[in-house]
Design an enzyme around this catalytic site. Structure first.
Site, short mmCIF file in Angstrom:
data_model
loop_
_atom_site.label_atom_id
_atom_site.label_comp_id
_atom_site.label_asym_id
_atom_site.label_seq_id
_atom_site.Cartn_x
_atom_site.Cartn_y
_atom_site.Cartn_z
CB SER A 169 86.99 13.51 -73.15
OG SER A 169 86.22 12.89 -75.00
CG HIS B 227 82.43 23.95 -84.64
ND1 HIS B 227 83.74 23.81 -85.45
CD2 HIS B 227 82.14 22.82 -83.80
CE1 HIS B 227 84.15 22.38 -85.14
NE2 HIS B 227 83.02 21.37 -84.16
CB CYS C 12 85.62 10.39 -69.10
SG CYS C 12 86.16 9.78 -70.70
#
Length: 122
Positions: free
Chosen positions: A63, A68, A83
């Site tokens: 994944s 940010h 996952c």
């Protein structure tokens, strides 16, 4: 019941503003976080904003990890979504905290894709 993935959301407050604006440092932190959780790195991409701030993502076979930053606020928002049973997204937290040095870390843990008896749970 089984889950297809695990998603942790990190709210990192009181981080060192220099670290939040350090694009090469953030790239290295993402790579170290991938190693720490046992995931497989596909690529890392970051972008430096003007006058400040960095956005980055580590794309994983399992994944992704994203960040940010808002250096002017000492704040970073991160997602670690994985996952597979062998990957431990919570193991990224020490690597992240070592680099960003937050005063406060909030962690939200979400189970993704809950399956009950082989069928998707509604």
């Amino acid at each position: 019941m089984k889950q297809l993935g695990k998603h942790i959301i990190l709210e990192l407050w009181g981080c060192e503003s220099q670290a939040l604006d350090d694009q090469p440092g953030i790239e290295k932190m993402l790579v170290n976080a991938v190693k720490a959780c046992g995931a497989t790195l596909i690529c890392v991409k970051t972008h430096k904003f003007s006058p400040q701030g960095v956005t980055g993502v580590a794309v994983l076979s399992e994944s992704h990890i994203s960040i940010h930053t808002w250096p002017e606020l000492g704040y970073a928002a991160m997602d670690v979504f994985t996952c597979g049973e062998h990957v431990k997204p919570e193991d990224t937290i020490p690597e992240i905290e070592k680099f960003l040095k937050p005063e406060k870390t909030e962690v939200m843990d979400i189970k993704r894709g809950i399956i009950d008896d082989g069928e998707v749970k509604e």
